[in-house]
Every structure is written in structure tokens, then in C-alpha cells.
Design an enzyme around this catalytic site. Structure first.
Site, short mmCIF file in Angstrom:
data_model
loop_
_atom_site.label_atom_id
_atom_site.label_comp_id
_atom_site.label_asym_id
_atom_site.label_seq_id
_atom_site.Cartn_x
_atom_site.Cartn_y
_atom_site.Cartn_z
N ARG A 34 22.07 -8.31 -54.40
CA ARG A 34 22.39 -8.84 -56.07
C ARG A 34 23.49 -9.07 -55.33
O ARG A 34 24.36 -10.32 -55.75
CB ARG A 34 23.01 -7.41 -56.64
CG ARG A 34 21.80 -5.70 -57.29
CD ARG A 34 22.59 -4.64 -57.45
NE ARG A 34 21.72 -3.90 -57.84
CZ ARG A 34 21.44 -3.08 -58.57
NH1 ARG A 34 23.04 -2.11 -57.61
NH2 ARG A 34 20.49 -1.89 -58.67
N LYS A 217 9.01 11.02 -64.34
CA LYS A 217 8.80 11.36 -66.10
C LYS A 217 8.53 10.31 -67.21
O LYS A 217 8.57 9.49 -67.40
CB LYS A 217 10.88 12.11 -66.51
CG LYS A 217 10.87 13.07 -65.48
CD LYS A 217 12.43 13.28 -66.33
CE LYS A 217 12.96 14.64 -64.65
NZ LYS A 217 14.42 14.82 -64.71
N GLY A 373 15.05 -0.13 -60.05
CA GLY A 373 14.94 0.32 -59.38
C GLY A 373 13.76 0.64 -58.18
O GLY A 373 13.68 0.35 -57.08
N GLY A 396 16.98 0.08 -66.32
CA GLY A 396 17.90 -0.01 -68.05
C GLY A 396 17.43 -0.87 -68.85
O GLY A 396 17.26 -0.85 -70.02
P1 AMP Z 1 11.79 7.13 -62.29
O1 AMP Z 1 12.94 6.56 -61.45
O2 AMP Z 1 12.20 8.00 -63.20
O3 AMP Z 1 11.09 5.86 -62.16
O4 AMP Z 1 10.73 7.44 -61.53
C1 AMP Z 1 10.95 6.97 -59.50
C2 AMP Z 1 10.78 8.64 -58.99
O5 AMP Z 1 8.96 9.22 -58.68
C3 AMP Z 1 10.22 8.17 -57.00
O6 AMP Z 1 11.47 8.76 -55.94
C4 AMP Z 1 8.82 8.50 -56.61
O7 AMP Z 1 9.18 9.55 -55.53
C5 AMP Z 1 8.82 9.48 -57.82
N1 AMP Z 1 7.23 10.34 -58.24
C6 AMP Z 1 6.46 9.34 -58.13
N2 AMP Z 1 4.97 10.35 -58.13
C7 AMP Z 1 6.07 11.37 -58.35
C8 AMP Z 1 4.62 12.72 -58.16
N3 AMP Z 1 3.40 12.42 -58.31
N4 AMP Z 1 5.76 14.05 -57.92
C9 AMP Z 1 6.49 13.55 -58.07
N5 AMP Z 1 7.50 12.46 -57.60
C10 AMP Z 1 6.77 10.99 -58.07
#
Ligand code: AMP
Length: 415
Positions: A34, A217, A373, A396
């Protein structure tokens, strides 16, 4: 007004950058991407003969002074890159004298803006349910204006080069712009690159357009998923949200991550995709582990037949092929969020295959934008960051921009 057609000679420029870099427990910077990202803007101002007042936030001190989040820890790195001493102002709201003393070519770094609650403009220590909250919020907004005015008073020109916080209406990212004339406020180079990358995705789309949304999620990605349905040809949903869909479709998902309150939402997304003629691609198989750790035992199974005690942690081989085919044929690609728990090497294969397919498509002429990220961490981990068209610094902010929302940091300058 752009910084290219502004001559900073003899001017003091206050520049909002995103120096929110990760530090280790000894205060050493572990990734200075950054800082390097803002250098073209900072160097242009200095090369013109201007002086610099650099401001940023770091972490979430929530309006309080927190020494572990002091920007004094990055002063030497900034000095090294700018090849000159950097003066530091411990109190960003009381830096008028130091700013006034700056000569052309000199640099002043302000302390973490978020040590002041006025930066974010949210009342502290009062619950949203409290009847006095609205009055407290109003008062804080007034204080935010005063704070922004103080910062504005340090300089002749305002430059915003912090895309990562452009989706926030904070004192330093948006409110401050009210105190400068239209020809004395502008976006920096990094910000322009980001805005152009988003424009590339949103206008004049070369087809097919494939978006890959992963991460943990559905709930945090729903806005962008719905918005993308109006734009993409192929929508790949992977990562943790796979299992919410699998369960919604009647599958057995063992102990996989799942948002039980989003099952109907998952079904709605499937219906919407059908109605809009979007080719929605969901995982069919997965690599499941018997524990949430790198060296867990693994099996490959259908995402709808995961045994009890097992959890899906990466996409399986059949899914990888399905997804990569849709990526390799694409001419526009957006990737946000990993396909699995890529932090564990044994569950990073799917994300790596996706990254490699994006690189292949890019070599064949596709425009590929990677942002948010974790997908950035992914392409960095696989050493592929310089083989995609653009890696965004915004999480975001990038998603909100692609959702079509007006980012306050950009609107404050462009009107
Ligand atoms: P996000 O911040 O919502 O983009 O989520 C990123 C995170 O999702 C990463 O740290 C991944 O380890 C996690 N992730 C991806 N696939 C899975 C999974 N099948 N089960 C649990 N965590 C996951």
C-alpha cells in the site's frame, strides 16, 4: 482536475493515502504494497516542487490513541521510499505549525487519523438504541466538519489517493473536500487507476463476462451478487457459500460452514439467475477435511453428500474443471474471494487453479480484475499478481463501486 495537469510548485498538498499496512508484533511492516501504491502520486508532487502533508488511518483504534497503531512506525519506510527525511506530527489536529513550516520538497506525516473519533464521525460510547444517539450523532457530524476544516487548513490542495476507504464518508476522505475549490482537489494516480479498472468492468464489457465470487459467506456478498446478475454471462459462486447453496438444495453438508438463515436467499439467487439467463455455476464436488486444519484427513465427495464430521474446504476436481472452462473462455473476468481455505496449502489447489485460469485468459486478451483482500492475498501467494490485468487495493470500496454505488470519496471530488 487531475494531478497530471496541476503544477504543485510552491504548493502544500495534503494527500489522503491508505497506509493501513500490516505490522508484526514488533511494529515491522510485513507487506508495504500500500505504501508503494501511493508513491507515484507523492513523488509527482515533490518533483513539481510541492510539499507534502501525508495522512492515513491504520487499523481500528475507534477514536482513541493506541500506540500499537501509531503511524510513527512507518515513518522510516516512507522516508526511505521518498528518499528524504519525513517530519512526524504526533497530533494530527494540532499540526498547523509544522505544516506552515514546510518548504518545497519537505514531507510531514500525520499521526493515525482514527485516533480522533471525528475522522469516522460516529459517536463513541453510546448505543444505537439509546434515545440520545441521534443527538450525539448530529453533534459528532458537526465535530467532524470542524476536524476536516482543520486538516484542510494545512494545505493549498487536497489529493485523495486512498481507494480502500473511498466508500466511507470520513473527514479525510470526503468531508475535507468541501473546504477546497474544484480546481484545488483531485484524485491521485492510484485512485484513477482503480476508477478506470472499475469502468473497464462496468462499461464496454467484452463478452463472455465471468465473475467468480468466493469467500466465506453469502450474506456479505449478496449486494454484489445481485448486481452482477445484470451484467455477467457466467456467475461462479464458490468458497464457503457453496454449502449454504448445497443445503438449500436438499444436500447433506456435514459440518461445512453454512448460513442457515440464508437458505431461501440461496434459492432466490438460483431462480433469479434462471430468470435473467445467467449461467450460474455452483460447485458439484469438494475436498472435505475431518478438521479445520491444513493436515486434516481429506476425501473428495459431492457437495451434497458430505459425511457427518467432515467439512468442505476446497472445490473438487470436477468443479475445478467446470469453473476453469468458464474462466478460460471469458473476455472479462472479476474475481473476489477464494474458492476454499487457501491459507491452508492442502486446500489451496482450487483457488490456485482459478488464479491460473485467469492468467491464461488474460494472456489470451481478457481483461481481469482481482479485488478484495483475500483474492489479492491468493494471487500474491501464488506469485501471479503481475499476470492479471489489475489487482485492486480496495475490498469493500471495490465491491461497492462495482455494485454501481457512488463512492463518497470520489463524489466529493468529481461532484
Ligand atoms: P471473505 O472475507 O468473505 O472474502 O472470506 C475469505 C475467507 O473465506 C478466507 O479466509 C477463506 O479461508 C474462507 N473460506 C473459503 N472457503 C471456505 C470454506 N469452504 N470453509 C470455510 N472457510 C472458507
Amino acid at each position: 482536475m487531475t494531478i497530471d495537469n496541476f503544477n504543485f510548485n510552491g504548493k502544500k498538498a495534503i494527500v489522503r493515502v491508505d497506509f493501513n499496512v500490516p505490522l508484526d508484533e514488533n511494529g515491522n511492516i510485513t507487506d508495504d504494497t500500500r505504501i508503494r501504491g501511493a508513491l507515484p502520486t507523492l513523488k509527482k508532487i515533490l518533483a513539481d516542487g510541492g510539499s507534502l502533508i501525508i495522512m492515513s488511518h491504520m487499523g481500528k483504534p475507534k477514536g482513541k490513541v493506541k500506540s500499537s497503531l501509531s503511524l510513527s512506525q512507518i515513518k522510516d519506510t516512507v522516508a526511505k521510499y521518498l528518499e528524504r527525511p519525513v517530519e512526524f506530527a504526533e497530533d494530527c489536529a494540532k499540526a498547523a505549525d509544522k505544516a506552515a513550516a514546510l518548504k518545497p520538497g519537505e514531507v510531514l506525516l500525520l499521526e493515525n487519523l482514527r485516533f480522533y473519533p471525528e475522522e469516522e464521525g460516529k459517536p463513541v460510547g453510546i448505543d444505537k438504541e439509546d434515545p440520545a444517539y441521534d443527538a450525539a450523532k448530529k453533534e459528532m457530524k458537526e465535530r467532524q466538519k470542524e476536524f476536516a476544516k482543520t486538516l484542510a487548513g494545512y494545505a493549498d490542495v487536497y489529493v485523495n489517493d486512498a481507494f480502500g476507504t473511498a466508500h466511507r464518508r470520513h473527514a479525510s476522505t470526503a468531508v475535507i473536500a468541501d473546504y477546497f475549490d474544484a480546481d484545488h482537489k483531485m484524485l491521485g494516480y492510484l485512485m484513477e487507476k482503480e476508477v478506470n479498472a472499475v469502468d473497464n468492468i462496468l462499461s464496454d464489457i467484452k463478452r463472455p463476462f465471468t465473475a467468480i465470487m468466493g469467500g466465506s459467506k453469502v450474506s456479505t456478498k449478496i449486494g454484489i451478487i445481485e448486481n452482477l446478475m445484470d451484467k455477467v454471462d457466467n456467475l461462479i459462486l464458490c468458497g464457503g457459500m457453496t454449502y449454504t447453496f448445497a443445503k438449500a438444495l436438499g444436500g447433506k453438508i456435514g459440518k461445512s460452514i453454512c448460513e442457515d438463515d440464508k437458505l431461501q436467499l440461496a434459492l432466490d439467487i438460483i431462480e433469479k439467475a434462471k430468470a435473467k439467463g445467467v449461467n450460474l455455476l455452483l460447485a458439484v464436488d469438494c475436498v472435505a477435511g475431518d478438521d479445520f486444519k491444513n493436515d486434516a484427513n481429506t476425501i473428495i465427495c459431492s457437495v451434497r453428500e458430505i459425511p457427518d464430521g467432515w467439512e468442505g474446504l476446497d472445490i473438487g476436481p470436477e468443479t475445478t474443471k467446470l469453473f476453469c472452462d468458464a474462466i478460460k473462455n471469458a473476455k472479462t473476468i472479476l474475481w473476489n474471494g477464494p474458492a476454499g481455505v487457501f491459507e491452508f496449502d492442502n486446500f489451496a489447489k482450487g483457488s490456485r487453479a482459478i488464479a491460473e485460469a485467469i492468467v491464461e485468459a488474460t494472456e489470451n486478451g481478457a481483461f481481469s480484475l482481482v479485488g478484495g483482500g483475500d483474492s489479492v492475498a491468493c494471487v500474491n501467494k501464488f506469485g501471479l499478481a503481475d499476470k492479471v490485468s489489475y489487482v485492486s487495493t480496495g475490498g469493500g470500496a471495490l465491491l461497492e463501486a462495482i455494485e454501481g454505488k457512488v463512492l463518497p470519496g470520489i463524489a466529493a471530488i468529481r461532484g
